[in-house]
Design an enzyme around this catalytic site. Structure first.
Site, short mmCIF file in Angstrom:
data_model
loop_
_atom_site.label_atom_id
_atom_site.label_comp_id
_atom_site.label_asym_id
_atom_site.label_seq_id
_atom_site.Cartn_x
_atom_site.Cartn_y
_atom_site.Cartn_z
CE LYS A 195 -3.59 2.24 2.82
NZ LYS A 195 -4.46 2.09 3.96
CD GLU A 201 9.29 -5.87 7.48
OE1 GLU A 201 8.94 -4.73 6.93
OE2 GLU A 201 9.06 -5.97 8.63
N GLY A 255 -4.72 -2.21 5.05
CA GLY A 255 -4.07 -3.15 4.71
C GLY A 255 -4.69 -4.44 5.16
NE ARG A 256 -6.37 -3.75 11.04
CZ ARG A 256 -5.64 -2.76 11.29
NH1 ARG A 256 -4.49 -2.90 10.57
NH2 ARG A 256 -6.29 -2.00 11.96
CD GLU A 341 -1.79 -4.67 11.59
OE1 GLU A 341 -2.15 -4.31 10.63
OE2 GLU A 341 -0.34 -4.73 11.68
CG HIS A 372 -3.49 -35.80 17.25
ND1 HIS A 372 -3.57 -36.90 17.91
CD2 HIS A 372 -4.66 -35.73 16.60
CE1 HIS A 372 -4.74 -37.52 17.29
NE2 HIS A 372 -5.08 -36.78 16.60
CE LYS A 494 6.19 -0.29 10.31
NZ LYS A 494 5.22 0.47 9.24
O1 F6P Z 1 2.29 -4.34 10.04
C1 F6P Z 1 2.00 -2.93 9.65
C2 F6P Z 1 1.29 -2.67 8.56
O2 F6P Z 1 1.24 -1.47 8.17
C3 F6P Z 1 0.01 -3.34 8.20
O3 F6P Z 1 -1.11 -2.92 8.51
C4 F6P Z 1 0.06 -3.60 6.65
O4 F6P Z 1 -0.88 -4.58 6.31
C5 F6P Z 1 1.60 -4.00 6.30
O5 F6P Z 1 2.27 -3.20 7.31
C6 F6P Z 1 2.18 -3.83 4.99
O6 F6P Z 1 1.97 -2.63 4.56
P1 F6P Z 1 2.08 -2.05 3.09
O7 F6P Z 1 1.05 -2.75 2.35
O8 F6P Z 1 2.17 -0.74 2.99
O9 F6P Z 1 3.40 -2.80 2.66
#
Ligand code: F6P
Length: 529
Positions: A195, A201, A255-256, A341, A372, A494
């Site tokens: 987003k 990452e 995002g979620r 979250e 199990h 972060k």
């Molecule tokens: O974990 C934090 C967060 O902002 C989530 O809410 C989101 O889904 C994720 O990082 C990834 O963010 P992006 O889509 O901006 O890379």
């Protein structure tokens, strides 16, 4: 608005919880043969049985009253209307508009996704050397990964043969390295899903993938092997992806809650656009139910309220999600982000610190594997852990007796959790057993469960189930008077990671850290030397 604990229904529920402490579900069932009919709901091909909960009609009346007093209906309508209910980020919350139709910008992106998915699937979209795409790698994390990977796994029976969809999320280079080992650069397409297009990452993984491709096919290959899903066109362009190959979404998609948007492109490629549309349609059906069904007959409302009942009045701290459906093996991981979250907050909407419990701990594994592993604690431990059981009446894989075996377990576990087994029953089965031995075989029972039974895990049904959980989370956020749509809690780690990075890579001494963190930084460097 009044805080939830100041609402009259909250006080009534506290008193009622004391009264309910003495009752056992066994007795509630024995006294009321109509309990299943009274406490179950059906929407299309999805049945929710919530009769195996520590509730009476009075409990449900009080919970509904609590929802009314908390202004749930007004809050729900505000969300659907596009009001900026995410007040800490000044944003609307309109993931429902992604599946409801009616917004031209949504329709335009869906159309673009449809054409792209079709082109990849039928071989019109080719790699730089003319090869057909055989491997699609979605690079994203959090909401830009968990929804797509969960749905992609859930809908494997609908995947196109010969087209593999893979997901890389972890910044641990192992994730990318092991994935690239399985890919041929000439026939691999990377979908960079972010987003913000700034997530550390995802950017690290995208740059590594780009380097891998460029090393093998040259810089000119990027255009036919990379597309982006984002709200940030300048950052996409700066990365080197043509914005014609970017699929847009908007800040009003959290995002979620984004798998329904361009973020779902990997799903559309895997299952085809028609089935992706069915996924959206299923979610839209649940939206309509949530928007229009009376509170007492409203699945997400009932599930949300039951969660509040245990979390706030019965001291439960965790909730297990137990899909008896291998295709849903990533559902617990997906729900961890969706729920934790969203509702892992301790500040009320007015900025005050809450003095009541909010979000619960979500965990789970597919049945029967969980049986199990950790069910022992649910059956005989000291903690109250309400559970959701999910299963399909019909399987995509009718192999021997497997599905009947699976379903017998799916039905037996909630019954066992509800009934338990008394000392007398243990002794009747084992007349020679000493009391001290028999005690270990007693099950207290009275453990609450919801059961979600559906006809078949198809795209439409999956859409309904996901939207059900989204709205359940919304209901609980309103009841707890928190903002379910921000996630400030992910920021501090972060920030600190950014400070530590140069201390790990350079000769810099650890800066202002506590002695534990400083000691560990030095130990990493010593081990690496
Ligand atoms: O974990 C934090 C967060 O902002 C989530 O809410 C989101 O889904 C994720 O990082 C990834 O963010 P992006 O889509 O901006 O890379």
């Amino acid at each position: 608005m009044a805080h939830p604990i100041d609402l009259p229904a909250w006080r009534d529920l506290s008193v009622h919880a004391g009264e309910m402490a003495a009752s056992h579900m066994r007795t509630l069932f024995a006294d009321d043969p109509g309990r299943f009919d009274r406490f179950s709901l059906r929407l299309g091909d999805v049945l929710l049985d919530y009769s195996k909960n520590r509730i009476t009609g009075h409990t449900m009346d009080l919970l509904i009253r609590l929802a009314e007093q908390a202004g749930l209906e007004t809050a729900r309508d505000a969300m659907f209307s596009g009001a900026k209910i995410n007040t800490t980020e000044g944003r609307a919350v309109l993931h429902t508009a992604l599946r409801g139709g009616g917004r031209p910008e949504v329709a335009a992106v869906l159309d673009k996704m449809g054409h792209f998915a079709q082109a990849v699937r039928n071989g019109d979209w080719r790699g730089a050397t003319g090869k057909v795409i055989t491997d699609v790698v979605n690079i994203g994390i959090g909401g830009s990964d968990l929804g797509p990977v969960m749905v992609s796994e859930a809908l494997r029976p609908y995947h196109k043969d010969g087209l593999r969809v893979r997901f890389v999320s972890n910044v641990d280079g192992t994730h990318m390295a092991e994935t690239l080992k399985l890919c041929d650069p000439e026939s691999t397409l990377f979908i960079v899903a972010s987003k913000t297009f700034t997530t550390q990452e995802t950017m690290a993984n995208a740059h590594t993938a780009k380097g891998w491709l460029v090393d093998r096919l040259g810089p000119g290959a990027v255009a036919s092997h990379f597309v982006a899903l984002s709200t940030n066109a300048p950052a996409v362009a700066a990365f080197g992806i043509d914005t014609d190959h970017m699929f847009e979404f908007w800040d009003w998609v959290g995002g979620r809650y984004s798998l329904w948007s361009a973020i779902g492109l990997s799903i559309a490629v895997a299952i085809g656009f028609n089935d992706f549309r069915r996924l959206l349609d299923g979610a839209a059906a649940m939206d309509e139910h949530f928007r229009s069904a009376p509170l007492a007959a409203n699945m997400p409302v009932v599930m949300g309220l039951l969660g509040v009942w245990y979390n706030n009045f019965m001291d439960a701290h965790a909730h297990a999600v137990l899909p008896y459906d291998q295709y849903l093996h990533r559902l617990p991981a997906y729900l961890q982000q969706l729920d934790m979250e969203s509702n892992g907050k301790s500040v009320a909407r007015d900025g005050s610190t809450v003095s009541w419990q909010t979000g619960t701990i979500i965990f789970g594994e597919p049945g029967t594997n969980g049986q199990h592993a950790f069910y022992q604690l649910i059956h005989q431990g000291t903690k109250l852990i309400p559970c959701d059981f999910l299963a399909a009446a019909n399987t995509h894989n009718p192999v021997g007796e497997h599905h009947t075996l699976l379903l017998s377990n799916f039905l037996a576990q909630p019954e066992a959790l509800m009934r338990g087994k008394t000392l007398d029953e243990v002794k009747a089965e084992n007349p020679d057993l000493a009391d001290a031995q028999a005690a270990h075989r007693v099950f207290a029972g009275n453990h609450p469960t919801n059961t979600l039974l559906y006809k078949l895990l198809d795209p439409y049904t999956l859409g309904m189930l996901i939207a059900l959980y989204e709205h359940k989370v919304f209901v609980q956020g309103i009841l707890w008077d928190i903002n379910s749509f921000d996630q400030w809690g992910v920021e501090l780690g972060k920030q600190l990671a950014k400070k530590i990075l140069p201390q790990l890579t350079g000769a810099d001494q650890p800066g202002a850290h506590d002695c534990s963190t400083a000691g560990l930084i030095n130990a990493v460097k010593a081990f690496q030397a």
